[in-house]
Enzyme design. Structure first.
Site, PDB file in Angstrom:
ATOM      1  CE  LYS A   5      -3.723  -2.307   2.541  1.00  0.00           C
ATOM      2  NZ  LYS A   5      -4.608  -2.257   3.726  1.00  0.00           N
ATOM      3  CG  ASN A  43     -12.085  -4.979   5.785  1.00  0.00           C
ATOM      4  OD1 ASN A  43     -11.607  -5.862   6.480  1.00  0.00           O
ATOM      5  ND2 ASN A  43     -13.243  -4.408   6.037  1.00  0.00           N
ATOM      6  NE  ARG A  52     -10.769  -1.558   7.970  1.00  0.00           N
ATOM      7  CZ  ARG A  52      -9.974  -1.538   6.894  1.00  0.00           C
ATOM      8  NH1 ARG A  52      -8.650  -1.553   7.046  1.00  0.00           N
ATOM      9  NH2 ARG A  52     -10.480  -1.506   5.680  1.00  0.00           N
TER      10      ARG A  52
END
Length: 333
Positions: free
Chosen positions: A52, A230, A323
Site C-alpha cells: 500500500k 479488507n 475492521r
C-alpha cells in the site's frame, strides 16, 4: 483504504508520465513545503509500489514515500494515458468506488469500443482514481488551461511540462534518504508483484505457519504480506473456504501456499482491470456486470445478512481489529 492493486496502478502512471522528466514539486497547502524544496526540479528516476506504499525516487537519491491511508488520493491531469494495463495507470487512486461505478467502456484489456485503454487524454481531461477509476472533462472557460489550478487541500503537486499529479490527504508523505527507504521496505511483507515469486511465497508461508494469530488478522498485517486490505482479505478467505479465526500455525501448509498464489492471481487481475474482481467463472454478461458493480463482484464482502452465493447461509459480519470481517459460517468452517 486503498489496496495493493490501486497503488501499483498509481506507480505505473508515474512510471509512464513522470519518470525521466524534471519535476517541479510544490505544496499548495503549505504543509509539505520543506519536503518539496528537497526534490523540486529534480528528475524522477523510478516509481514503485510495495503493498500500500509508493516510492518515487529522484536523481539526488532522495525518495518521496507516500501512504494514502484512509483518505488519501492522487488526481492526475494533462497529456496522460487513462489505463494502467500496460505500462502505467492514470487518475485518482485511493478509496474504492463505493457507488460501484466504472469508467465508460472499461474492460480487462480495453477491448470495448471507447474503452479507457484506447483514449489519448487531452489536457482538458481529468482522470480520478481511487480503487476504481473515472474519466471526466474539465468544465468552464479554463478547461484547456494547463496546469489546472490546485483544488482543495493539495499536500503535494508534482508537475512536468505535460502532466500534473496532486496528492491530497495522505497518512504518510515524506522525503527519505536511501537508508530510510531501506528501513521502510524492511517493515513490509512480500508483495507478489515486487518480490521473487518463490522467495515471496516461502517467506509468507514461514511467517504464517509460526503465528498463533488468526489468519484473518495475519492477512491484514502488512508485515506478513503486502497489499491485502479488507476486501481482498474477506474474499481470499472465502475462496480458500477457510475460517478467519483459524490460528495461522494451524492452517495446513499447502493451504497457506494456495492463499499466496491466489493473492498473486487476484492482485494481477486487479492491476489489469482496476477493480477488485474476486469471482471466477462468470459468463461475459455477468463479468461486465461485475466490473460495473461491487454488488456483483464479490463472494462475501459487504454482503452481511445476504445468502451465500454457494450454500445460501447468511453471510456473517464481525469486528476484527477495528475492521469489518465478512465470511460464510457454513462454507468457511
Amino acid at each position: 483504504m486503498p489496496e495493493g492493486h490501486s497503488v501499483h496502478r498509481i506507480a505505473r502512471q508515474f512510471a509512464l508520465h513522470f519518470v525521466g522528466h524534471s519535476v517541479a514539486v510544490s505544496s499548495p497547502q503549505g504543509r509539505f513545503a520543506a519536503g518539496a524544496t528537497e526534490i523540486d526540479g529534480r528528475a524522477m528516476v523510478s516509481a514503485r509500489a510495495v503493498g500500500k506504499q509508493m516510492f518515487l525516487e529522484f536523481d539526488n537519491e532522495l525518495t518521496l514515500r507516500v501512504h494514502l491511508g484512509l483518505y488519501g488520493a492522487w488526481d492526475f491531469a494533462g497529456d496522460i494515458t487513462a489505463d494502467a494495463t500496460t505500462a502505467s495507470a492514470g487518475g485518482r487512486m485511493g478509496q474504492t468506488n463505493q457507488r460501484g461505478t466504472v469508467a465508460d467502456g472499461a474492460g480487462t484489456r480495453g477491448e470495448n469500443e471507447g474503452s479507457l485503454h484506447s483514449i489519448g487524454a487531452p489536457r482538458r481531461t481529468r482522470l480520478r482514481m481511487s480503487e476504481a477509476e473515472s474519466l471526466r472533462e474539465a468544465q468552464g472557460p479554463d478547461q484547456d488551461v494547463f496546469p489546472p489550478e490546485p483544488i482543495g487541500q493539495v499536500r503535494v503537486r508534482l508537475l512536468t511540462e505535460r502532466a500534473v499529479a496532486d496528492l491530497r490527504g495522505p497518512t504518510a508523505c515524506e522525503v527519505q534518504q536511501p537508508a530510510e527507504v531501506a528501513a521502510s521496505l524492511a517493515k513490509l511483507g512480500p508483495d507478489p508483484l515486487v518480490d521473487d515469486p518463490q522467495e515471496g511465497e516461502e517467506r509468507f508461508v514461514a511467517t504464517v505457519r509460526r503465528k498463533a494469530t488468526p489468519i484473518g488478522l495475519l492477512l491484514m498485517d502488512q508485515a506478513v504480506v503486502s497489499g491485502i486490505g479488507n476486501v481482498y482479505r474477506a474474499e481470499l478467505l472465502f475462496r480458500a473456504r477457510l475460517d478467519p479465526y483459524t490460528p495461522g500455525k494451524l492452517v495446513p501448509e499447502e493451504l497457506v501456499r494456495e492463499l499466496w498464489r491466489d493473492w498473486t492471481h487476484l492482485l494481477r487481475l486487479g492491476v489489469e482491470t482496476g477493480q477488485m474482481m474476486t469471482m471466477d467463472g462468470l459468463d461475459p454478461e455477468a463479468y461486465q456486470a461485475a466490473l460495473a458493480s461491487r454488488d456483483d463482484r464479490h463472494w462475501v464482502y459487504h454482503r452481511e445478512g445476504q445468502p451465500c452465493r454457494v450454500c445460501g447461509t447468511h453471510v456473517t459480519m464481525a469486528e476484527a481489529a477495528g475492521r469489518k470481517l465478512y465470511w460464510c459460517p457454513n462454507c468457511q468452517r
